[in-house]
Design a protein around this motif. Structure first.
Motif, PDB file in Angstrom:
ATOM      1  N   SER A 286       2.943  15.546 -13.669  1.00  0.00           N
ATOM      2  CA  SER A 286       1.943  15.663 -12.683  1.00  0.00           C
ATOM      3  C   SER A 286       2.516  15.533 -11.359  1.00  0.00           C
ATOM      4  O   SER A 286       3.839  14.943 -11.044  1.00  0.00           O
ATOM      5  N   PHE A 287       1.887  16.235 -10.372  1.00  0.00           N
ATOM      6  CA  PHE A 287       2.121  16.393  -9.090  1.00  0.00           C
ATOM      7  C   PHE A 287       1.286  15.902  -8.206  1.00  0.00           C
ATOM      8  O   PHE A 287       0.405  16.627  -7.444  1.00  0.00           O
ATOM      9  N   PRO A 288       0.999  14.740  -7.831  1.00  0.00           N
ATOM     10  CA  PRO A 288      -0.098  14.115  -7.207  1.00  0.00           C
ATOM     11  C   PRO A 288       0.242  14.456  -5.664  1.00  0.00           C
ATOM     12  O   PRO A 288       1.061  14.514  -5.102  1.00  0.00           O
ATOM     13  N   LEU A 289      -1.034  14.218  -5.133  1.00  0.00           N
ATOM     14  CA  LEU A 289      -0.941  14.244  -3.521  1.00  0.00           C
ATOM     15  C   LEU A 289      -0.281  13.068  -2.998  1.00  0.00           C
ATOM     16  O   LEU A 289      -0.352  11.793  -3.602  1.00  0.00           O
ATOM     17  N   LEU A 290       0.576  13.218  -1.897  1.00  0.00           N
ATOM     18  CA  LEU A 290       1.251  12.262  -1.382  1.00  0.00           C
ATOM     19  C   LEU A 290       0.637  11.132  -0.946  1.00  0.00           C
ATOM     20  O   LEU A 290       0.952   9.873  -0.875  1.00  0.00           O
ATOM     21  N   SER A 291      -0.620  11.329  -0.309  1.00  0.00           N
ATOM     22  CA  SER A 291      -1.379  10.258   0.242  1.00  0.00           C
ATOM     23  C   SER A 291      -1.668   9.163  -1.058  1.00  0.00           C
ATOM     24  O   SER A 291      -2.068   7.929  -0.859  1.00  0.00           O
ATOM     25  N   SER A 292      -2.130   9.630  -2.141  1.00  0.00           N
ATOM     26  CA  SER A 292      -2.282   8.836  -3.434  1.00  0.00           C
ATOM     27  C   SER A 292      -1.296   7.853  -3.681  1.00  0.00           C
ATOM     28  O   SER A 292      -1.449   6.847  -4.565  1.00  0.00           O
ATOM     29  N   LEU A 293       0.044   8.356  -3.403  1.00  0.00           N
ATOM     30  CA  LEU A 293       1.256   7.450  -3.869  1.00  0.00           C
ATOM     31  C   LEU A 293       1.636   6.414  -2.723  1.00  0.00           C
ATOM     32  O   LEU A 293       2.675   5.734  -3.217  1.00  0.00           O
ATOM     33  N   ILE A 294       1.007   6.241  -1.830  1.00  0.00           N
ATOM     34  CA  ILE A 294       1.150   5.368  -0.669  1.00  0.00           C
ATOM     35  C   ILE A 294       1.172   3.780  -1.289  1.00  0.00           C
ATOM     36  O   ILE A 294       1.998   3.100  -1.193  1.00  0.00           O
ATOM     37  N   PRO A 295      -0.027   3.487  -2.031  1.00  0.00           N
ATOM     38  CA  PRO A 295      -0.017   2.111  -2.492  1.00  0.00           C
ATOM     39  C   PRO A 295       1.187   2.082  -3.687  1.00  0.00           C
ATOM     40  O   PRO A 295       1.484   0.893  -3.687  1.00  0.00           O
ATOM     41  N   LYS A 296       1.516   2.953  -4.418  1.00  0.00           N
ATOM     42  CA  LYS A 296       2.559   2.882  -5.406  1.00  0.00           C
ATOM     43  C   LYS A 296       4.042   2.579  -4.684  1.00  0.00           C
ATOM     44  O   LYS A 296       4.752   1.815  -5.064  1.00  0.00           O
ATOM     45  N   GLN A 297       4.359   3.383  -3.703  1.00  0.00           N
ATOM     46  CA  GLN A 297       5.511   3.227  -2.922  1.00  0.00           C
ATOM     47  C   GLN A 297       5.371   1.858  -2.263  1.00  0.00           C
ATOM     48  O   GLN A 297       6.507   1.077  -1.891  1.00  0.00           O
ATOM     49  N   GLN A 298       4.349   1.464  -1.740  1.00  0.00           N
ATOM     50  CA  GLN A 298       4.326   0.034  -0.970  1.00  0.00           C
ATOM     51  C   GLN A 298       4.557  -1.022  -2.123  1.00  0.00           C
ATOM     52  O   GLN A 298       5.350  -1.853  -1.732  1.00  0.00           O
ATOM     53  N   SER A 299       4.124  -0.873  -3.490  1.00  0.00           N
ATOM     54  CA  SER A 299       4.391  -2.043  -4.321  1.00  0.00           C
ATOM     55  C   SER A 299       6.109  -1.939  -4.439  1.00  0.00           C
ATOM     56  O   SER A 299       6.568  -3.008  -4.916  1.00  0.00           O
ATOM     57  N   LEU A 300       6.621  -0.569  -4.360  1.00  0.00           N
ATOM     58  CA  LEU A 300       8.028  -0.874  -4.759  1.00  0.00           C
ATOM     59  C   LEU A 300       8.594  -1.221  -3.688  1.00  0.00           C
ATOM     60  O   LEU A 300       9.951  -2.200  -3.857  1.00  0.00           O
ATOM     61  N   ILE A 301       8.400  -0.931  -2.443  1.00  0.00           N
ATOM     62  CA  ILE A 301       8.901  -1.516  -1.162  1.00  0.00           C
ATOM     63  C   ILE A 301       8.718  -3.250  -1.315  1.00  0.00           C
ATOM     64  O   ILE A 301       9.826  -3.921  -1.198  1.00  0.00           O
ATOM     65  N   ASP A 302       7.551  -3.594  -1.761  1.00  0.00           N
ATOM     66  CA  ASP A 302       7.366  -5.187  -2.066  1.00  0.00           C
ATOM     67  C   ASP A 302       8.153  -5.759  -2.945  1.00  0.00           C
ATOM     68  O   ASP A 302       8.757  -6.923  -2.774  1.00  0.00           O
ATOM     69  N   VAL A 303       8.490  -5.130  -3.965  1.00  0.00           N
ATOM     70  CA  VAL A 303       9.359  -5.673  -5.055  1.00  0.00           C
ATOM     71  C   VAL A 303      10.732  -5.907  -4.718  1.00  0.00           C
ATOM     72  O   VAL A 303      11.461  -6.868  -4.700  1.00  0.00           O
ATOM     73  N   ILE A 304      11.308  -4.906  -3.888  1.00  0.00           N
ATOM     74  CA  ILE A 304      12.688  -5.014  -3.283  1.00  0.00           C
ATOM     75  C   ILE A 304      12.842  -5.874  -2.160  1.00  0.00           C
ATOM     76  O   ILE A 304      13.529  -6.665  -2.112  1.00  0.00           O
ATOM     77  N   PHE A 305      11.677  -5.878  -1.455  1.00  0.00           N
ATOM     78  CA  PHE A 305      11.888  -7.020  -0.349  1.00  0.00           C
ATOM     79  C   PHE A 305      11.644  -8.305  -0.783  1.00  0.00           C
ATOM     80  O   PHE A 305      12.485  -9.385  -0.300  1.00  0.00           O
ATOM     81  N   GLU A 306      10.996  -8.618  -1.747  1.00  0.00           N
ATOM     82  CA  GLU A 306      10.657 -10.045  -2.398  1.00  0.00           C
ATOM     83  C   GLU A 306      12.153 -10.522  -2.921  1.00  0.00           C
ATOM     84  O   GLU A 306      12.530 -11.789  -3.303  1.00  0.00           O
ATOM     85  N   ALA A 307      12.609  -9.518  -3.400  1.00  0.00           N
ATOM     86  CA  ALA A 307      13.998  -9.679  -4.010  1.00  0.00           C
ATOM     87  C   ALA A 307      15.308 -10.177  -2.990  1.00  0.00           C
ATOM     88  O   ALA A 307      16.174 -10.340  -3.658  1.00  0.00           O
ATOM     89  N   GLY A 308      14.990 -10.004  -1.699  1.00  0.00           N
ATOM     90  CA  GLY A 308      15.821 -10.136  -0.789  1.00  0.00           C
ATOM     91  C   GLY A 308      16.623  -8.961  -0.461  1.00  0.00           C
ATOM     92  O   GLY A 308      17.750  -9.152   0.369  1.00  0.00           O
TER      93      GLY A 308
END
Length: 333
Positions: A286-308
């Protein structure tokens, strides 16, 4: 009408779109003759897809492809000004953001299945994600394998301290696991199927598929340099590329035999039966609107950040060029 809606409407009338914190000129639509793009590819998948589907012939620009292994090498090429566009996993935009490079997401493809699979060294058996405890695992910082491994550890109730992460280049992962240099490697296709087939007699195995399904599904991006997006000719060419890239991906699903033959058999030298298993394992796109992916991308950022692995917590909104939602929406509605 609320203040935000009124502002967006006014920007639209002025031919502008709202970016993260500022207004951007609307995407140009005319591709001048002689416009050229250089796109980063991995395992020749992007160029084969565009050519085999016929999408390449519909482009008004001249697009050339440069093959790379992994997101970090692609980022270096962006830094050197050698690339306009790239096909990558979900993590390279985060690494570019952290490094201060303006390389923005312009399109996304979500699969119903995962991008990677945990392969175990010959003789080792993994029954659950929790069995990763105490194992040495390949780690590709700046690649999609990074959050894949971190999410696996999180789901298993483990941290980086509970395993040994071995930093390697993406191209070295298959050799590392097949020779027993590491216990576990996150492999993508066709390397995963090749490993299991070529080393079956030595006891090669993988994490069971029902365990792999616990992990986040595949998310891949097209992203482009700010310099290219600021060039009206190249921005129009990228806009056109995105539209045809979506068509090309859909072609690969509805013409599986032709895609298998053109890429997996002729390019990757796989047997047709093995290639079909790979295509079937990828699930639906599927090819979602980019605006809909901001929360998912933020969760990826948070996982990487929390791992240091990030110097600071980043704002995912800054990684997208939301002007491309109009293009994506016109192809998916």
């Amino acid at each position: 009408m609320g203040l935000l809606a009124a502002t967006l409407a006014q920007l639209s009338l002025l031919g502008l779109s709202a970016g993260p914190g500022l207004a951007q000129p609307a995407l140009p639509t005319q591709v001048p003759k002689g416009t050229k793009l250089v796109a980063a590819d991995q395992n020749e998948a992007l160029q084969t897809l565009m050519r085999a589907s016929g999408a390449q012939d519909k482009l008004s620009s001249t697009v050339t492809y440069a093959n790379f292994l992994g997101g970090p090498a692609i980022l270096e090429a962006f830094r050197a000004g050698a690339l306009d566009l790239a096909s990558v996993g979900n993590t390279p935009p985060i690494q570019a953001h952290a490094a201060g490079e303006r390389v923005l997401i312009v399109a996304a493809r979500v699969s119903s299945e995962t991008d990677y699979f945990f392969a175990a060294r010959p003789g080792l058996k993994l029954a659950t994600l929790e069995d990763l405890r105490g194992k040495s695992i390949t780690y590709g910082e700046g690649t999609g394998r990074q959050p894949f491994v971190l999410n696996a550890l999180k789901l298993a109730g483990l941290t980086k301290k509970d395993v040994k992460l071995v930093p390697l280049r993406a191209g070295d992962f298959p050799d590392a696991v097949r020779t027993g240099q590491v216990d576990v490697a996150a492999l993508n296709e066709p390397h995963f199927s090749r490993y299991l087939a070529d080393f079956a007699d030595r006891g090669a195995s993988a994490l069971p598929s029902e365990q792999n399904r616990r992990l986040p599904k595949s998310l891949s991006y097209l992203y482009a340099s700010q310099k290219a997006l600021d060039d009206p000719a190249k921005a129009a060419a990228i806009r056109e590329f995105v539209a045809n890239w979506i068509d090309a991906n859909r072609w690969s699903r509805s013409n599986a035999d032709a895609w298998i033959d053109s890429y997996y058999v002729k390019r990757q030298n796989l047997k047709p039966a093995d290639a079909r298993k790979i295509v079937e394992s990828e699930g639906d796109f599927s090819f979602p609107l980019l605006s809909s992916l901001i929360p998912k991308q933020q969760s990826l950022i948070d996982v990487i950040f929390e791992a240091g692995d990030l110097p600071k917590r980043l704002d995912a909104r800054e990684e997208f060029d939301l002007r491309f939602d109009d293009v994506i929406g016109s192809k998916t509605n």
